[in-house]
Every structure is written in structure tokens, then in C-alpha cells.
Design a protein around this motif. Sequence first.
Motif, short mmCIF file in Angstrom:
data_model
loop_
_atom_site.label_atom_id
_atom_site.label_comp_id
_atom_site.label_asym_id
_atom_site.label_seq_id
_atom_site.Cartn_x
_atom_site.Cartn_y
_atom_site.Cartn_z
N PHE A 285 3.20 4.81 -13.08
CA PHE A 285 4.49 4.99 -12.40
C PHE A 285 5.18 6.32 -12.73
O PHE A 285 6.37 6.48 -12.48
CB PHE A 285 5.45 3.81 -12.72
N HIS A 286 4.42 7.27 -13.26
CA HIS A 286 5.02 8.55 -13.65
C HIS A 286 5.70 9.24 -12.47
O HIS A 286 6.75 9.86 -12.62
CB HIS A 286 3.95 9.48 -14.24
N GLY A 287 5.11 9.12 -11.28
CA GLY A 287 5.65 9.82 -10.11
C GLY A 287 6.53 8.97 -9.21
O GLY A 287 6.73 9.32 -8.04
N CYS A 288 7.08 7.87 -9.73
CA CYS A 288 7.80 6.95 -8.83
C CYS A 288 9.06 7.57 -8.24
O CYS A 288 9.32 7.42 -7.05
CB CYS A 288 8.09 5.61 -9.51
N ILE A 289 9.86 8.27 -9.04
CA ILE A 289 11.08 8.88 -8.48
C ILE A 289 10.74 10.08 -7.59
O ILE A 289 11.24 10.18 -6.47
CB ILE A 289 12.08 9.23 -9.61
N PRO B 157 -1.01 14.38 -9.67
CA PRO B 157 -2.13 14.92 -8.89
C PRO B 157 -2.66 13.89 -7.90
O PRO B 157 -2.92 12.73 -8.28
CB PRO B 157 -3.17 15.24 -9.97
N GLY B 158 -2.75 14.27 -6.65
CA GLY B 158 -3.25 13.37 -5.61
C GLY B 158 -2.20 12.49 -4.97
O GLY B 158 -2.45 11.85 -3.94
N GLN B 159 -0.99 12.45 -5.53
CA GLN B 159 0.05 11.55 -4.99
C GLN B 159 0.53 12.02 -3.61
O GLN B 159 0.76 11.20 -2.72
CB GLN B 159 1.23 11.46 -5.95
N ASN B 160 0.65 13.32 -3.43
CA ASN B 160 1.07 13.84 -2.13
C ASN B 160 0.09 13.45 -1.04
O ASN B 160 0.47 13.07 0.07
CB ASN B 160 1.23 15.36 -2.20
N GLY C 105 8.13 10.42 -5.89
CA GLY C 105 7.53 9.85 -4.68
C GLY C 105 8.59 9.47 -3.66
O GLY C 105 8.44 9.72 -2.46
N ILE C 106 9.67 8.84 -4.14
CA ILE C 106 10.80 8.53 -3.26
C ILE C 106 11.39 9.82 -2.69
O ILE C 106 11.66 9.93 -1.49
CB ILE C 106 11.88 7.74 -4.05
N ASP D 214 0.84 -1.21 0.00
CA ASP D 214 0.00 0.00 0.00
C ASP D 214 0.87 1.25 0.00
O ASP D 214 0.62 2.21 -0.74
CB ASP D 214 -0.93 -0.02 1.22
N VAL D 215 1.92 1.24 0.83
CA VAL D 215 2.87 2.35 0.84
C VAL D 215 3.51 2.50 -0.54
O VAL D 215 3.65 3.61 -1.07
CB VAL D 215 3.96 2.14 1.91
N ASN D 216 3.88 1.38 -1.13
CA ASN D 216 4.53 1.42 -2.43
C ASN D 216 3.62 2.02 -3.50
O ASN D 216 4.08 2.74 -4.39
CB ASN D 216 4.98 0.02 -2.86
N ALA D 217 2.32 1.75 -3.40
CA ALA D 217 1.39 2.33 -4.37
C ALA D 217 1.39 3.86 -4.29
O ALA D 217 1.27 4.54 -5.32
CB ALA D 217 -0.02 1.80 -4.12
N ALA D 218 1.54 4.39 -3.08
CA ALA D 218 1.62 5.84 -2.92
C ALA D 218 2.94 6.38 -3.47
O ALA D 218 2.98 7.42 -4.13
CB ALA D 218 1.45 6.22 -1.45
N LEU D 219 4.03 5.67 -3.19
CA LEU D 219 5.34 6.12 -3.63
C LEU D 219 5.54 6.00 -5.13
O LEU D 219 6.02 6.91 -5.79
CB LEU D 219 6.44 5.31 -2.94
#
Length: 354
Positions: A292-296, A323-326, A298-299, A280-285
Motif C-alpha cells: 500500500f505504499h502508493g495508495c495516496i 514502479p509499475g503502478q502508473n 494512486g488516488i 481490480d481498480v482498487n488494486a491499481a490505486l
Amino acid sequence: MTQLSSILKTHLQHGTVIPAHPLALNADRSLDEARQRQLTRYYIASGAGGVAVGVHSTQFEIRDPEINLFETVLKMAAEEVEKQKLERPFLKIAGICGSTEQAVAEAKLALKYGYDMGLLSMGGLQGWTEAQILERVVKVAEIIPVFGFYLQPSVGGRIFSFDFWSKFAEIPNVEAIKCASFNRYQTLDVMRAVAGSSRKDEIAMYTGNDDNIVADLLTKYSFNINGMIHEKEFVGGLLGHWAVWTQKAVELMAEIKFCKMNQDEKSFHKLLTKGIAITDVNAALFDPANSFHGCIPGIHEILRRQGLLSGTWCLNPDEKLSPGQNEEIDRVYSSYPELNDDAFVSSFLLNDKT
């Protein structure tokens, strides 16, 4: 042909935590050298058993001629590891990619700075045949021990056949494979191919499936091959996810090893439940909701919140939080406080000596 020392080979096969090293940037997208070096020290202090530099999390753009940071980040990480004068094994792994000519040049550069292995990406080679890619692996393995890399197609990888992995496993000086296929069927292909190879006891399997970390590490793969049972398992992880909350990842690895060694059924079920929280954490990150556009970024956002980075900037200005990832990162931070290592990082930052 450079080979792993017996100490490092044992360390690799025993299984360890290997974070994929991010890139620390200033607001103008220049390298933040102080934080870049501090990140390496954080991973060492966390108890990680190695670090992978110049990989996807370090941003492939570091190789662009106008940016030209690949050698710089390899050198910095190697220097920081050397300064720590560690009395325990620690693997320095360099990301290697591109054509055969480029991959060979990067392997030689990695050796120049004392790297132990090359994490060999097969990304960006969409027009190549499997035979051509295998020949590339042979050429790199003649220079440096190879850490194979099955990268999912959504971030530039491609799907390979079972036959490809069977041949891959037979290449001398291939010492490990990171499976980041994010797909159970493709993961099975790799595990079955390695389990049935003549080098099955020489190749260490590492999960790169950030969506399935705990289950991968708890599972024993068993195959009936020509009437004989062959078994293989993931012994550790080389993960972008483990670039954050690394001290907790080290604790998790110890829990998993204890559970497997003692066949502790109660711990097994608790770990599976924890594994769902980690996914679940990984989905946010990693932002799979937006391919996966925001994967880096997110880290970077986690590291920024902890004070290890000053921002989420990437070399590509278009690479930013979706949008919404934060808000999703807010949610998992709140939902799973036991998974973060904020207290450890605060202490580390207070005591870190540059």
C-alpha cells in the motif's frame, strides 16, 4: 455532549457515499488552496452524502508542527460546504487521532468548524491496552459523535478483540463504525459484536474495506446469539477509493440500494461482477503489491488525470507511485471505462464557480 440531529442521524443510517478527502499540493508541497476547495465542491456536486477531512487520505503529516495544516483543511472544507447552501443532508466528518489529549483537542477543533462527527482512528496506539483505548473513545464521545474506525495493521492500525468491539458498541454517542480491516475474520468480529449489542439499531456500519466494497454492501450478516437471530449490514461506505470517480460511486450506491430493496437476483449477480472490477481498480490505486505504499499517490494520479489535481505530490517526498503502478492505472482505466466519471468531471470543471 454534542449529538447528531435527527435528520443527520437518519441520513447516516440510511447509508450514503462518504469520500475521504485528499490533500491538494503544489510542486513545492505547499497547499494548493484553490484545488483543495474545488475538490470539496466536486464531492458535493457528485452527490456524495458527506466528506471526511483530516483522515488518512488527507495525509497524517498535516498535523506535524512544521506543516500545521490540520485546522486549515478542516476550515476550508467546512466553508465550501456552507457556501453551497445545500438543501439535502450532508455530513461533515473530521479525522481525529493521537493520544487522548490530542484526540480531545481535535474533537473540540472539529466542533469549532461545525463538523458533525469525528472519525476516531485507533492507529499509532500500539502500546495501549484495549481498556485504555476504550476510555479514550469515551472521552471523545463526550465531545462529538464518534465514527469508529477499524484500521488494517499494514497502514498503522492494529487488531482488536471481539470483546473490545462489544464494549465499543455500548459507548453512548458512538453513531457509526467504519470497518477497514481488509480481513473477513476481523470484519466478522465487528459485525457480530455490534449485532449483539444493546445499541445495534443505533450504530450505522460503513465499509472501509476498499478491496471488498460491493460484496460488503450487498451482504446481510446474521448471527444466532443466545437463541435469537440478530442481523446487521453495511449501509454505506467511507472510503479512500471513493475519493475518485465519486459520481460513479453515488450511482453504484443507488444500484445497490435498489437491488436490496427489490430482492433483484439478476441485479445482485451483475453487481457482484462489477464488484470484482472495482476491486481490480482498487488494486491499481491502493498498491497492495507494494504494501500500500502508493495508495495516496494512486488516488492523486486519477485526480491529476481528470484535472482536479495538478500533480501527485505528497507531504512526504518518499510517498510516490510505485514502479509499475502508473501502468496498472492505465490498464484499469482501459479495462473498465464504465467505472470512471471523466465526462462528469469535465462538465463540473467547465461549470464550477469559485
